[in-house]
Scaffold this motif. Structure first.
Motif, PDB file in Angstrom:
ATOM      1  N   ARG A 204      51.733  40.630  10.851  1.00  0.00           N
ATOM      2  CA  ARG A 204      50.483  40.971  10.098  1.00  0.00           C
ATOM      3  C   ARG A 204      49.544  41.794  10.879  1.00  0.00           C
ATOM      4  O   ARG A 204      48.709  42.420   9.855  1.00  0.00           O
ATOM      5  CB  ARG A 204      49.971  39.795   9.398  1.00  0.00           C
ATOM      6  CG  ARG A 204      49.162  38.768  10.299  1.00  0.00           C
ATOM      7  CD  ARG A 204      48.753  37.415   9.634  1.00  0.00           C
ATOM      8  NE  ARG A 204      47.705  36.823  10.266  1.00  0.00           N
ATOM      9  CZ  ARG A 204      47.305  35.632   9.764  1.00  0.00           C
ATOM     10  NH1 ARG A 204      47.540  35.216   8.562  1.00  0.00           N
ATOM     11  NH2 ARG A 204      46.494  34.823  10.584  1.00  0.00           N
ATOM     12  N   SER A 205      49.483  41.546  12.014  1.00  0.00           N
ATOM     13  CA  SER A 205      48.439  42.735  12.792  1.00  0.00           C
ATOM     14  C   SER A 205      48.966  43.906  13.282  1.00  0.00           C
ATOM     15  O   SER A 205      48.003  44.685  13.558  1.00  0.00           O
ATOM     16  CB  SER A 205      47.964  41.741  14.109  1.00  0.00           C
ATOM     17  OG  SER A 205      47.109  40.731  13.667  1.00  0.00           O
ATOM     18  N   ALA A 208      48.107  46.838  10.755  1.00  0.00           N
ATOM     19  CA  ALA A 208      46.820  46.338  10.013  1.00  0.00           C
ATOM     20  C   ALA A 208      45.524  47.240  10.332  1.00  0.00           C
ATOM     21  O   ALA A 208      45.464  47.929  11.452  1.00  0.00           O
ATOM     22  CB  ALA A 208      46.757  44.832  10.144  1.00  0.00           C
ATOM     23  N   HIS A 219      46.916  45.007   5.383  1.00  0.00           N
ATOM     24  CA  HIS A 219      48.030  44.096   5.916  1.00  0.00           C
ATOM     25  C   HIS A 219      48.925  44.597   6.665  1.00  0.00           C
ATOM     26  O   HIS A 219      49.817  45.550   6.225  1.00  0.00           O
ATOM     27  CB  HIS A 219      48.354  42.925   4.887  1.00  0.00           C
ATOM     28  CG  HIS A 219      48.797  41.806   5.373  1.00  0.00           C
ATOM     29  ND1 HIS A 219      49.887  41.513   5.827  1.00  0.00           N
ATOM     30  CD2 HIS A 219      48.213  40.505   5.478  1.00  0.00           C
ATOM     31  CE1 HIS A 219      50.151  40.172   6.266  1.00  0.00           C
ATOM     32  NE2 HIS A 219      48.949  39.538   5.888  1.00  0.00           N
ATOM     33  N   THR A 221      52.848  44.609   8.050  1.00  0.00           N
ATOM     34  CA  THR A 221      54.215  44.149   7.549  1.00  0.00           C
ATOM     35  C   THR A 221      55.232  44.302   8.489  1.00  0.00           C
ATOM     36  O   THR A 221      55.000  44.891   9.633  1.00  0.00           O
ATOM     37  CB  THR A 221      54.574  45.300   6.363  1.00  0.00           C
ATOM     38  OG1 THR A 221      54.669  46.443   6.998  1.00  0.00           O
ATOM     39  CG2 THR A 221      53.386  45.412   5.461  1.00  0.00           C
ATOM     40  N   VAL A 267      42.683  35.683   5.722  1.00  0.00           N
ATOM     41  CA  VAL A 267      44.356  35.564   5.441  1.00  0.00           C
ATOM     42  C   VAL A 267      44.682  34.343   5.802  1.00  0.00           C
ATOM     43  O   VAL A 267      46.203  34.105   5.215  1.00  0.00           O
ATOM     44  CB  VAL A 267      44.824  36.862   6.571  1.00  0.00           C
ATOM     45  CG1 VAL A 267      44.558  38.229   6.005  1.00  0.00           C
ATOM     46  CG2 VAL A 267      44.418  36.664   7.970  1.00  0.00           C
ATOM     47  N   HIS A 284      56.465  35.540   3.174  1.00  0.00           N
ATOM     48  CA  HIS A 284      55.096  35.841   2.778  1.00  0.00           C
ATOM     49  C   HIS A 284      55.062  37.327   2.263  1.00  0.00           C
ATOM     50  O   HIS A 284      55.534  38.396   2.494  1.00  0.00           O
ATOM     51  CB  HIS A 284      53.829  36.080   3.954  1.00  0.00           C
ATOM     52  CG  HIS A 284      52.574  36.089   3.551  1.00  0.00           C
ATOM     53  ND1 HIS A 284      52.012  37.161   2.867  1.00  0.00           N
ATOM     54  CD2 HIS A 284      51.546  35.092   3.597  1.00  0.00           C
ATOM     55  CE1 HIS A 284      50.775  37.033   2.655  1.00  0.00           C
ATOM     56  NE2 HIS A 284      50.451  35.863   3.108  1.00  0.00           N
ATOM     57  N   GLU A 286      53.048  39.856   1.665  1.00  0.00           N
ATOM     58  CA  GLU A 286      52.413  41.065   1.968  1.00  0.00           C
ATOM     59  C   GLU A 286      52.917  41.381   3.507  1.00  0.00           C
ATOM     60  O   GLU A 286      52.859  42.317   4.026  1.00  0.00           O
ATOM     61  CB  GLU A 286      50.957  40.419   2.388  1.00  0.00           C
ATOM     62  CG  GLU A 286      50.244  40.462   1.171  1.00  0.00           C
ATOM     63  CD  GLU A 286      48.607  40.271   1.565  1.00  0.00           C
ATOM     64  OE1 GLU A 286      48.069  41.331   1.558  1.00  0.00           O
ATOM     65  OE2 GLU A 286      48.163  39.258   1.606  1.00  0.00           O
ATOM     66  N   LEU A 287      54.037  40.509   3.954  1.00  0.00           N
ATOM     67  CA  LEU A 287      54.952  41.126   5.019  1.00  0.00           C
ATOM     68  C   LEU A 287      55.965  41.836   4.583  1.00  0.00           C
ATOM     69  O   LEU A 287      56.418  42.867   5.312  1.00  0.00           O
ATOM     70  CB  LEU A 287      55.373  39.774   5.829  1.00  0.00           C
ATOM     71  CG  LEU A 287      54.289  38.869   6.782  1.00  0.00           C
ATOM     72  CD1 LEU A 287      55.039  37.771   7.279  1.00  0.00           C
ATOM     73  CD2 LEU A 287      53.737  39.792   7.816  1.00  0.00           C
ATOM     74  N   LEU A 525      43.357  39.032  11.133  1.00  0.00           N
ATOM     75  CA  LEU A 525      44.003  40.050  11.576  1.00  0.00           C
ATOM     76  C   LEU A 525      43.442  40.614  13.069  1.00  0.00           C
ATOM     77  O   LEU A 525      42.036  40.607  13.073  1.00  0.00           O
ATOM     78  CB  LEU A 525      44.189  41.195  10.639  1.00  0.00           C
ATOM     79  CG  LEU A 525      44.713  40.929   9.273  1.00  0.00           C
ATOM     80  CD1 LEU A 525      44.786  42.257   8.448  1.00  0.00           C
ATOM     81  CD2 LEU A 525      46.083  40.339   9.219  1.00  0.00           C
TER      82      LEU A 525
END
Length: 654
Positions: A204-205, A208, A219, A221, A267, A284, A286-287, A525
């Motif tokens: 997620r980082s 981001a 976010h 991915t 998050v 998740h 958002e990933l 993040l």
């Protein structure tokens, strides 16, 4: 054990054989036992090795240990993943006994008349031996028997052919009163279970965007994280470990820096697993999608790496299991479900599972979840806090998984009491986190590593200088040189090591009063500008790349059992070596533990451990700098933290 003789102290045997020992394909595994016969009878021992299919793979004559100890030693080298077994067979060796007795009598001056019975016994023994040796050698044995019968020959000529059979009949002995020990198991894993370099990153980082307060603007991915994989592979890492990738709970979500209340946009912690979108078998949103996760796995594989997935058996308050199976949790007197606590710490966003309320139901569901991810291509699991779950559960789960997928590996993240850490290794974990992070002095490192080598039959250490939870004091204050020192120690003492992303950027700012990162990535993040750091020469990546390259090129560094320490007259300098048991190649390391000052040390090397005698000299080549030196048993090193805090030598004999 069945038979005439006593066979005990068999190794490797974990808890007297209750659990299998461990090895990897291609590893030379030392096997030992104690066995003896009464009086002066000549005993022999053989190692019987059975492959995963139950068929005999080897029958190896064991060599005796030091005189007077009645110990026997051999080695086995498994070449296939699966459960192998071995046993020890002890037997009377009539040829060996005959040869020893006849030689002594001849030395005492006895002639043919006095040795008539001995010669006749020799003929009988060789007649039996001719049946057991390979066909091309049978004629040689029969000719030796014929010579023993030939009274026209001088005694030395009658005896010589029979006495010359010692090597042949060592390998193909005549055996009497054979006694067989119990069988002992060895679970053999693929080589990555022992030798691997791990890199932990938060998908997620990667890619981001966050504001100055760490609030997410975009976010990361799986797709953006995959763009980081080539750089990780270029550094020489072969396992990419991902924290939990599942939906993150919204109820009781933690804010940045573990704040009790989350603000809009926070998050949350990936370890607070489960929300309306699903639980441990969900991704998740958002990933990305399942397909994008599989693409991430495929990209890692293309680069020669594989992905380790976090297996964290705990739930957020809004995990589907909480609604569907409230019996899987602990209910308090007021009717609420107990959240996780490690006083004084409280984890209101996490509900621990209670494995005693419905063990059959919980076990079936967790096995289903693990098999789901295996079905997607995951072959390594890093298990979060396994020491907070029943040990018998892990024994069962790992055995069930390996029954169908023997190549799957499990890393135990258990920073807990030694007995529990060792217990988890015994019941099946493929690798184990260790106390390396907190071992800083030469004496501590020597003692701890020797303890791990002694446990090599069942415990495989993985050395991490940092984790998202742990930023030790020496990294907070030691500067870039300390980051180099700890990387050298982790990567060259242990065949398995790992680091958490940001290590190569010397991230070292701690939350006040704690051994953990400020602005911890567990709760927010942390996008990093990798390219800018490398362009500015502010990255440890080139040094890490060199270390991992040396590891791959030097077979001696692929093993644990061969770790040996050498004497240094300066406790600020640690010296050790590893010698490859097959090629004899040696890596010799001298590492300063002082990140601020130049250090000198006089080293006294244990020459037999290098495969040499004390008087020999040799050339060492520093694989970090390219410099070469002529060395002997006693040599001097200078280590400057502002140049290189370590010498990593390969040893070259004339």
């Amino acid at each position: 054990m069945t038979g005439r003789f006593l066979i005990d102290d068999v190794t490797p045997a974990v808890n007297c054989g209750r659990y299998p020992a461990k090895a990897v394909v291609g590893e030379l595994v030392p096997v030992g036992a104690r066995a003896f016969a009464e009086g002066h009878a000549a005993l022999g021992c053989q190692l019987v090795v059975l492959g995963p299919d139950g068929e005999q793979r080897a029958l190896t004559r064991m060599v005796p240990g030091p005189p007077g100890t009645d110990t026997w030693q051999a080695q086995l080298r498994p070449d296939e993943v699966g459960e192998w077994r071995f046993a020890i067979e002890a037997f009377l060796d009539p040829y060996l006994q005959w040869r020893d007795a006849v030689s002594k009598k001849v030395d005492a001056g006895q002639g043919p008349a006095e040795l008539a019975n001995d010669l006749a016994e020799g003929v009988q023994i060789l007649g039996r031996a001719a049946v057991g040796v390979p066909t091309p050698s049978a004629l040689r044995v029969r000719r030796a028997a014929t010579a023993l019968r030939d009274e026209a020959r001088p005694l030395p000529e009658r005896l010589a052919p029979a006495l010359a059979l010692a090597e042949l009949l060592w390998q193909w002995p005549v055996r009497e009163l054979v006694t067989r020990s119990d069988e002992y198991a060895i679970v053999v894993d693929r080589p990555r279970a022992l030798f691997s370099a791990w890199y932990e990153l938060f998908p997620r980082s990667e890619g981001a965007v966050a504001d100055e307060a760490g609030r997410p603007l975009r976010h990361g991915t799986f797709t953006t994280a995959a763009q980081r994989l080539p750089a990780v592979a270029a550094m020489g890492f072969d396992v990419v470990y991902l924290p939990p990738i599942h939906p993150i709970g919204r109820v009781a979500r933690k804010g940045r820096n573990n704040a009790l209340t989350a603000e809009d946009g926070d998050v949350g912690s990936p370890w607070a697993i489960g929300a309306a979108e699903g639980g441990h078998d969900a991704i998740h949103p958002e990933l990305g999608t399942r397909a994008e996760f599989e693409q991430f796995l495929a990209r890692a594989q293309e680069l020669g790496m594989e992905v380790a997935l976090d297996l964290a058996l705990q739930c957020a308050p809004d995990h589907p299991w909480v609604t569907d199976h409230p019996e899987w949790f602990t209910t308090r007197p007021d009717g609420s479900i107990a959240y996780a606590e490690n006083p004084p710490k409280k984890y209101q966003d996490i509900y621990p599972l209670n494995f005693d309320n419905d063990p059959a139901g919980i076990r079936a569901e967790i096995l289903r979840v693990v098999r789901y991810w295996i079905g997607l291509g995951v072959r390594i699991f890093r298990v979060d806090n396994p020491h907070t779950k029943p040990v018998d559960f892990w024994h069962w789960l790992i055995a069930e998984v390996k029954r169908d997928a023997p190549d799957v590996l499990f890393l135990a993240e258990a920073f807990t009491r030694p007995a529990i850490m060792h217990g988890l290794a015994r019941v099946g974990f493929s690798q184990s986190y260790t106390y390396f992070t907190w071992r800083t002095s030469a004496a501590e490192l020597r003692d701890y590593c020797q303890e791990l080598v002694a446990a090599a039959d069942y415990m495989r250490p993985n050395f991490w200088p940092n984790t998202p939870d742990i930023l030790p004091e020496h990294l907070q204050h030691g500067g870039p040189s300390m980051f180099k020192v700890r990387a050298v120690l982790a990567s060259l003492l242990s065949p398995a090591w790992g680091m958490y992303a940001g290590y190569e950027l010397f991230e070292h700012v701690a939350r006040p009063g704690a051994e953990e990162y400020l602005d911890n990535e567990k709760y927010q993040l942390r996008p990093r500008d990798w390219a800018a750091a490398e362009a500015a020469g502010e990255s440890l990546a080139p040094f890490l790349t060199r270390l991992n390259t040396i590891r791959r090129e030097q077979p001696a560094l692929h093993w644990l059992r061969n770790l040996r320490f050498h004497e240094s007259d300066n406790e600020a300098v640690l010296c050790w070596s590893k010698r490859d048991p097959e090629t004899g190649g040696v890596v010799l390391v001298a590492c300063s533990l002082d990140p601020r000052h130049e250090q000198w040390a006089n080293l006294t090397l244990d020459m037999p451990e290098l495969g040499m005698q004390g008087h020999e000299t040799f050339t060492v080549r520093d694989e970090l700098t390219g410099a070469s030196y002529r060395w002997g048993q006693r040599s001097t090193v200078r280590l400057d933290p502002w140049e290189e805090p370590a010498h990593v030598f390969t040893v070259h004999r004339p």
